[in-house]
Design an enzyme around this catalytic site. Sequence first.
Site, short mmCIF file in Angstrom:
data_model
loop_
_atom_site.label_atom_id
_atom_site.label_comp_id
_atom_site.label_asym_id
_atom_site.label_seq_id
_atom_site.Cartn_x
_atom_site.Cartn_y
_atom_site.Cartn_z
N GLU A 85 74.89 41.78 49.85
CA GLU A 85 73.88 41.42 48.84
C GLU A 85 72.51 41.52 49.48
O GLU A 85 71.68 40.60 49.44
CB GLU A 85 74.14 40.00 48.32
CG GLU A 85 75.58 39.82 47.84
CD GLU A 85 75.91 38.41 47.39
OE1 GLU A 85 75.46 37.46 48.05
OE2 GLU A 85 76.59 38.25 46.36
N CYS A 124 76.08 30.65 41.32
CA CYS A 124 74.75 30.28 41.85
C CYS A 124 73.64 30.62 40.86
O CYS A 124 72.67 29.87 40.73
CB CYS A 124 74.51 30.99 43.17
SG CYS A 124 74.77 32.78 43.11
ZN ZN Z 1 72.93 33.90 42.40
#
Ligand code: ZN
Length: 652
Positions: free
Chosen positions: A320, A416
Amino acid sequence: MKNPYTGTEPENGVRQIMIRDPFWDPLREIIRSRAIPYQWLALNDALPGTEPSGCLRNFRIAAGKETGVHHGFVFQDSDASKWLEGVAYSLLSHPDPELERKADEAVETMIAAQQPDGYLNTYYTITAPDRRFTNLRDNHELYCLGHMIEAAVAYHRATGKTALLEAAERYADLADRTFGPEPEKKHGYPGHPEAELALIRLFAHTGNERYLRLARYFVDARGREPLYFREEERLNGNGRYYFADGPLGYAYCQADKPVLEQQEAEGHAVRAMYLYSAMADLARLTGDPGLRAACRRLWDSVTERRMYITGGIGSSPYGEAFTFDYDLPNDTAYAETCAAIGLVFFARRMLLLEPEGKYADVMERALYNCVLSGMQLDGQRFFYVNPLEVLPEACGRDNAKRHVQFRRQPWFGCACCPPNLVRLLMSLEDYLYSVSGSRVYIHLYLSSEAEFRLPGGTLRLDCRTEYPWDGRIRYSLHANAPLRVELALRLPAWSPRFSLLVNGEKAAYPSEKGYLILDRTWAEGDRIEMELELRPRLFAASPLVPEDAGKAAVVCGPLVYCAEEADNGAGLHRLSLDPSAEPVWDYHPEVPGNGKAVTVSGWRDRDWSGGGSALYRPWNGPDRERVGIRLIPYYAWANRSPGEMRVWLRMG
Ligand SMILES: [Zn+2]
């Protein structure tokens, strides 16, 4: 002012503020009425058709009130904290006793799991109580501490209730007793930065300098040799580091070198943003020139070479993470919603460190595009990944695009993004203004009423605007007595021309670092009318971005536009824009995002293959038909029937 948002972040210098904005109010109302209740159900495993989160149940198990095993990720606790933080901001602008009761219930559930020495992490308390703080690199205990602190500060601000704040301080005190430069302490720091910026907030809120010192220690110790994470892995028999042999190494968590030596934005984009945010806070609070220089360098690395036009960052699904300069693939983009949110956090802190229009420009770009795209307009579906080009069939059949979705999802195992989005959008009040001496900086243009306590008295600034649909912005000023104030109005880089009237008369004022400085003595009832040049325009990417060569995107003010299949049919790759055409407004009530679409004249390549019999043929010049290409705001894509989407279209 009714229901003023009070006590904003202390460094802002804003005493009270209330947003009443035609663009943001409906979105925030949806968050209040739908997203927050929806996420409450998710935390309580009551969301039909989704995998149970286990979040609040984990706290009950850790407290001995239920039996069972820990469910979800090691950082599952942070979902509750982020939800609570969002609720706190919502209560600040919109008191709601029923919601506050639920929040109190969540606080009670969380605190019940706190151990006698202050420790509070359900994963370790349930599964391995004797292994606390043995794997900072991978297991997020300090990350969860950070989110708990942020929730506690916000909830105290909103309600005056101290229970969560006291619990957060107890846990922060334990961290302070455990970590630091002293020989008897552990010399570690968070694998996922977050505690650093949170401890600085806790310091700002309580005045307790120990929290600032601990935050500084965490930042200073990071990446120094011998590398703590390597030692920790060896001493505690932790699993081998996942990124040990790949291209990222310890840059994945920004620990490959000390922060002052970091030259480029590297690694996991969310971690990077949270770390840089703390660094910017520390640079402001300590005046450390080395930290300031590092912040500037990393800011430029992110925003001048590694950021999508939407404000998305972290172009690769591997880690990521950031990759290398100008590597901005559109169809495999990661661009996590949380990373764009983190960029907004970083930008706000750079504005506090040294107000410059470029920080606010990026903050606004991320906010109105990549952040907002993370949520469906009904507040109940979310994107984790925010691509700039989607072919739905590829999402299911090309392994390299497995992370890309063409529909927002109801929830995630790793949830998240949704509560992060809620806490940011419900605290927008903290992003509009900042005060430096007798200068009031206006960073974002939203209809709002704000009150500032300044050296010479109190000033109220009422703003009315239809921004971002209209470039006219009107302020009326209110002061009990004439007041000398420098008002610094941001001049967005996308508006080459603007006009300014003060009390109905044309006015000329100097500009400084992207702000127009109106230095005068203001009186009750004074008026400022500013008009920015807000019209759709074609934007090119730097020639150094291979993916966007020969392409253009339509941008109007802060909004990036995109083409969708719903308006243009399938095969968006066959479209090309006419470089001589002016993009024009094209109102269609059914188009999501206020109905304000843009149309640009262009072409569609004809299909000469006869449905597949001829894959190649000699080049024969363009074979195309003239079409009008309709574009809608990027944040509003994927709110109709699923289909293709593209931001960058071919030119000519
Ligand atoms: Zn996130």
